[in-house]
Design a protein around this motif. Structure first.
Motif, mmCIF file in Angstrom:
data_model
loop_
_atom_site.group_PDB
_atom_site.id
_atom_site.type_symbol
_atom_site.label_atom_id
_atom_site.label_comp_id
_atom_site.label_asym_id
_atom_site.label_seq_id
_atom_site.Cartn_x
_atom_site.Cartn_y
_atom_site.Cartn_z
ATOM 1 N N LYS A 1 0.751 -1.319 -0.447
ATOM 2 C CA LYS A 1 -0.442 -0.292 -0.284
ATOM 3 C C LYS A 1 0.569 1.481 -0.080
ATOM 4 N N LEU A 2 1.737 1.516 0.823
ATOM 5 C CA LEU A 2 2.833 1.999 0.818
ATOM 6 C C LEU A 2 3.405 2.529 -0.576
ATOM 7 N N TRP A 3 4.026 1.801 -0.833
ATOM 8 C CA TRP A 3 4.844 1.595 -2.330
ATOM 9 C C TRP A 3 4.251 1.894 -3.590
ATOM 10 N N LYS A 4 3.807 2.832 -4.447
ATOM 11 C CA LYS A 4 3.196 3.341 -5.156
ATOM 12 C C LYS A 4 3.606 2.839 -6.649
ATOM 13 N N GLY A 5 4.767 2.613 -6.153
ATOM 14 C CA GLY A 5 5.556 2.015 -7.735
ATOM 15 C C GLY A 5 5.360 0.594 -8.264
ATOM 16 N N THR A 6 6.384 0.185 -8.982
ATOM 17 C CA THR A 6 6.582 -1.418 -9.219
ATOM 18 C C THR A 6 7.238 -1.835 -8.038
ATOM 19 N N LEU A 7 6.892 -3.308 -8.076
ATOM 20 C CA LEU A 7 7.721 -3.860 -6.611
ATOM 21 C C LEU A 7 8.137 -6.076 -6.696
ATOM 22 N N ILE A 8 8.791 -5.278 -6.912
ATOM 23 C CA ILE A 8 9.378 -6.921 -7.110
ATOM 24 C C ILE A 8 9.360 -7.875 -6.145
ATOM 25 N N LEU A 9 9.034 -9.097 -5.768
ATOM 26 C CA LEU A 9 8.530 -9.891 -4.521
ATOM 27 C C LEU A 9 9.511 -10.838 -4.954
ATOM 28 N N ASN A 10 10.032 -11.125 -4.451
ATOM 29 C CA ASN A 10 10.890 -12.935 -3.949
ATOM 30 C C ASN A 10 10.592 -14.028 -2.179
ATOM 31 N N ARG A 11 10.043 -14.652 -2.478
ATOM 32 C CA ARG A 11 9.845 -15.587 -1.701
ATOM 33 C C ARG A 11 10.871 -16.587 -1.357
ATOM 34 N N PRO A 12 11.619 -16.783 -0.753
ATOM 35 C CA PRO A 12 13.095 -17.843 -0.524
ATOM 36 C C PRO A 12 12.765 -19.575 -0.403
#
Length: 357
Positions: free
Chosen positions: A277-288
């Protein structure tokens, strides 16, 4: 999973898919930090990923922690990386060089100047590290002066400029995994009493200043950062204020309009939802350690714009094709992760080669 294979806008670029290669230390550079001859082949083999994030790359002599990791601050480094970026671009890929200052995760035997590591405070991580003479305890680092902290910000800025000169599409600041940026965030590693220690705002200051300096130097749309909220490795403990610190940090970083935020998720789903919610830009997510059957779930749910993967991409240069066709994956050779030659580096077979064998 089909949404993974649709284009996505990241910074100033349009990527062909929503899959990113996570940064992974491979320790195959020359001793002066120049990327090894095989690096161009290694990364080019994986250019079908929407985005490649390179292994952690030191911005200065002080920034090196491990043996034979690459740098990006000398002419030789730039020339070495240029071979890699040219090879990736020739195959239509995009590559961000990850800037990693190891901070206290260093040993004098591993660095060009053989000096004591530097960090926010003179607190040892309480672990060991490989050196030319084998495993050794990591000694307590030397605490950076306030002026040296500011000069370290300039080191990151200089390295970012050099990365662009080397043909990189951008840089990712390594703010995760217990290295220098996260050492500033964690009270267990940061006992400072100046403007870089104490309060949440002060402990977040270094990360924000590094990101702002790089964005000013090369453009916010070519600047990114990776965070790992809640990491507890190598003596890092962000304490009870950890989630509040990341909410503050992400909100402040969002103001800079960076190309992306890369989160290495440690399990706090409520915090992850708040970061989204706080990050309005592009989000890359890594789940080890994520299972193959879960690939694509975060993009499909709208929790991430891209997903990043490490070991599966390391072992499968044609990772994207194998996903699309539901083909079997090569297994990673863990004994060849760090150092060595082409074994476990550039010799993993592509699907067509495996079928012919």
């Amino acid at each position: 999973m089909t949404r993974l294979f649709t284009p996505v806008h990241v910074g100033r670029y349009t990527l062909s898919n929503r899959l990113a290669m996570a940064p992974m230390t491979r320790s195959r550079a020359q001793f002066d930090g120049t990327p090894g001859a095989l690096a161009a082949e290694y990364y080019a083999q994986r250019a079908s990923m929407g985005l490649i994030v390179t292994e952690g790359t030191q911005p200065s002599d002080d920034g090196q922690g491990y043996l034979t990791t690459p740098g990006i601050y000398t002419d030789a480094h730039v020339a070495g990386w240029r071979a890699t970026t040219d090879a990736v671009h020739a195959k239509g890929g995009h590559v961000f060089i990850q800037l990693m200052h190891a901070g206290r995760m260093s040993h004098p035997a591993n660095t060009p100047h053989h000096r004591q590591g530097v960090a926010p405070s003179a607190v040892a991580p309480g672990t060991q590290m490989f050196t030319p003479t084998g495993l050794q305890d990591i000694p307590a680092p030397r605490a950076l002066t306030t002026e040296e902290v500011r000069r370290t910000v300039l080191d990151f800025r200089h390295a970012a400029r050099r990365a662009i000169e080397a043909g990189a599409d951008g840089v990712e600041i390594h703010g995760a995994n217990a290295y220098l940026v996260q050492q500033f965030l964690a009270p267990s590693a940061n006992t400072r009493t100046d403007e870089y220690g104490g309060s949440i705002e002060n402990r977040a200051r270094f990360a924000i200043e590094v990101a702002a300096a790089i964005a000013e130097e090369i453009g916010a749309d070519r600047t990114a950062i990776r965070l790992s909220p809640g990491t507890t490795m190598w003596g890092i403990d962000e304490g009870g204020e950890g989630p509040a610190l990341y909410r503050y940090l992400v909100a402040e970083l969002d103001k800079l309009k960076l190309a992306y935020l890369h989160v290495a998720h440690q399990g706090n789903e409520l915090l992850l939802a708040d970061i989204r919610k706080l990050w309005k830009g592009t989000l890359i997510l890594n789940r080890p350690g994520r299972a193959r059957g879960e690939i694509g779930a975060d993009v499909a749910a709208g929790l991430a714009d891209l997903e990043s993967y490490g070991q599966m991409v390391l072992a499968n240069p044609d990772f994207v094709t194998r996903l699309k066709t539901n083909a079997p994956m090569n297994e990673a050779n863990r004994t060849a992760f760090f150092g060595g030659n082409e074994r476990g580096y550039t010799d993993y077979p592509a699907l067509s080669e495996a079928q012919e064998a």
